[in-house]
Motif scaffolding. Structure first.
Motif, PDB file in Angstrom:
ATOM      1  N   ILE A   1       0.851  -1.190   0.000  1.00  0.00           N
ATOM      2  CA  ILE A   1       0.000   0.000   0.000  1.00  0.00           C
ATOM      3  C   ILE A   1       0.880   1.231   0.000  1.00  0.00           C
ATOM      4  N   ALA A   2       0.644   2.132  -0.924  1.00  0.00           N
ATOM      5  CA  ALA A   2       1.341   3.418  -0.969  1.00  0.00           C
ATOM      6  C   ALA A   2       0.340   4.521  -0.660  1.00  0.00           C
ATOM      7  N   ILE A   3       0.644   5.303   0.363  1.00  0.00           N
ATOM      8  CA  ILE A   3      -0.212   6.421   0.759  1.00  0.00           C
ATOM      9  C   ILE A   3       0.534   7.723   0.518  1.00  0.00           C
ATOM     10  N   THR A   4      -0.102   8.657  -0.147  1.00  0.00           N
ATOM     11  CA  THR A   4       0.381  10.031  -0.161  1.00  0.00           C
ATOM     12  C   THR A   4      -0.452  10.795   0.859  1.00  0.00           C
ATOM     13  N   HIS A   5       0.191  11.271   1.905  1.00  0.00           N
ATOM     14  CA  HIS A   5      -0.510  11.983   2.961  1.00  0.00           C
ATOM     15  C   HIS A   5      -0.715  13.445   2.570  1.00  0.00           C
ATOM     16  N   THR A   6      -1.729  14.059   3.135  1.00  0.00           N
ATOM     17  CA  THR A   6      -1.954  15.485   2.877  1.00  0.00           C
ATOM     18  C   THR A   6      -0.773  16.316   3.367  1.00  0.00           C
ATOM     19  N   SER A   7       0.008  15.769   4.305  1.00  0.00           N
ATOM     20  CA  SER A   7       1.201  16.462   4.809  1.00  0.00           C
ATOM     21  C   SER A   7       2.358  16.436   3.821  1.00  0.00           C
ATOM     22  N   GLY A   8       2.247  15.595   2.773  1.00  0.00           N
ATOM     23  CA  GLY A   8       3.323  15.455   1.800  1.00  0.00           C
ATOM     24  C   GLY A   8       4.179  14.218   2.009  1.00  0.00           C
ATOM     25  N   VAL A   9       4.083  13.602   3.177  1.00  0.00           N
ATOM     26  CA  VAL A   9       4.827  12.364   3.425  1.00  0.00           C
ATOM     27  C   VAL A   9       4.262  11.252   2.550  1.00  0.00           C
ATOM     28  N   ARG A  10       5.152  10.402   2.077  1.00  0.00           N
ATOM     29  CA  ARG A  10       4.727   9.199   1.354  1.00  0.00           C
ATOM     30  C   ARG A  10       5.023   7.981   2.217  1.00  0.00           C
TER      31      ARG A  10
END
Length: 363
Positions: A221-230
């Motif tokens: 699972i790859a998440i792009t967070h709203t904070s910019g962290v991947r």
């Protein structure tokens, strides 16, 4: 048990109930394990042997006839039973702890959260991995700014189990809510959201690798967070060579940690919190390393001695039920809310769609 203890009914005495919940409940000041629900005679006998004062009943209906004698219901039964049992308990006026995942969908989780709020009752989700030793250590490093701005978070729950064990967790029946996406995936997603905030988009791969397997056993699972962290998250039963549990890369330094928190293994071996001064501690040889070093061509890593060892904080699963007891007795904070669990289920549902369609899903 004291007169002030909260009486707990535990539904389910399989892996989750017998290894995690029952020992942690019994070790928590202010809680008493009153009743265990299991239809399996051998598990009933096991529960009475391990907790001589406990009652055992064969089904949850029998438990709910004594709702007035109980103060908390813990649901550690198969995933498909979580929503109906939690609903019944809340309607009976009882606070509830539900093992992860709280439900099969985020909508169901939010509906349960709404019912709990309407009744003024605690509804908490057992996410014990927030109290893993490596997670607590990483959180401390982040709080202290040791990594700078975090760019990438890699997290792995990998195992080498080349042959399926069977059971509902590996059933292909969608009603069972089995597979690693919703099992170990629930942990890695919850940790990522807790550390780095909401998800903006999700991409996933979910494969069925092993002969005879019916449901995903190798998932990414790859998440792009709203904070910019991947966040790059792995859950697998097919990993012949294990990767690091955490690799976290930031603008100042990176942190790499191998090995699993020792608490699950200790609980499986019959050890109990409070019986040893070293509960949740690991040897120095397993400490992670923090730093940045070497030229690009040198490829520095923990294996080649890069960075400095970081003492791993002790893991603390007992902290979850201690927080539940405070929430019920003193109005303390719910340690893991159903709405937090719903946010993780949003990601898991998006991951399932992504894996099926081969596209990233925006949230």
């Amino acid at each position: 048990m004291t007169a002030a203890d909260l009486r707990v009914g535990l539904v389910g005495y399989g892996l989750a109930g017998s290894v995690f919940h029952a020992p942690l409940i019994a070790a928590t000041k202010g809680l008493t394990l009153d009743t265990v629900v299991t239809s399996n005679p051998e598990r009933q006998e096991q529960a009475r042997a391990e907790f001589p004062d406990v009652r055992t009943v064969a089904d949850a209906d029998e438990l709910f006839t004594r709702a007035g004698d109980l103060d908390l219901i813990v649901i550690a039964s198969p995933n498909k039973t979580h929503v109906p049992l939690a609903t019944t308990a809340l309607k009976a006026g009882l606070p509830v702890v539900v093992d992860k995942p709280v439900a099969g969908t985020a909508a169901e989780a939010r509906e349960l959260a709404g019912l709990a709020e309407e009744r003024g009752l605690l509804l908490s989700v057992f996410q014990n991995r927030r109290w893993d030793n490596d997670f607590l250590t990483l959180r401390k490093l982040l709080d202290e700014g040791e990594l700078g701005e975090v760019w990438r978070f890699e997290s792995r729950f990998e195992r080498w189990r080349p042959h399926p064990k069977g059971g509902w967790r590996e059933s292909g029946d969608p009603a069972e809510i089995g597979g690693l996406l919703y099992d170990l995936g629930s942990h890695v997603v919850d940790q990522a959201l807790t550390l780095f905030g909401p998800a903006a988009s999700v991409y996933a791969e979910a494969d069925v690798r092993r002969p005879g397997a019916e449901v995903d056993d190798d998932t990414f699972i790859a998440i792009t967070h709203t904070s910019g962290v991947r966040s790059h998250l792995y859950a697998s039963a097919t990993t012949a060579q294990l990767g690091p549990r955490f690799r976290v890369l930031g603008s100042r330094a990176g942190y790499v940690k191998y090995g699993l928190d020792p608490q699950e293994a200790a609980l499986r071996e019959g050890e109990r919190p409070g019986t040893a001064a070293d509960w949740g501690r690991e040897p120095e040889s397993l400490w992670g390393r923090l730093g940045a070093g070497g030229t690009p061509s040198e490829g520095e890593s923990p294996v080649t001695g890069s960075g400095r060892p970081v003492p791993t904080l002790p893991g603390d699963y007992p902290a979850y039920y201690a927080a539940v007891a405070r929430a019920l007795s003193d109005g303390g904070t719910n340690p893991v809310t159903a709405l937090e669990a719903a946010a993780a289920l949003d990601v898991l549902e998006a991951a399932r769609r992504s894996a099926h369609d081969g596209v990233a899903v925006k949230l």
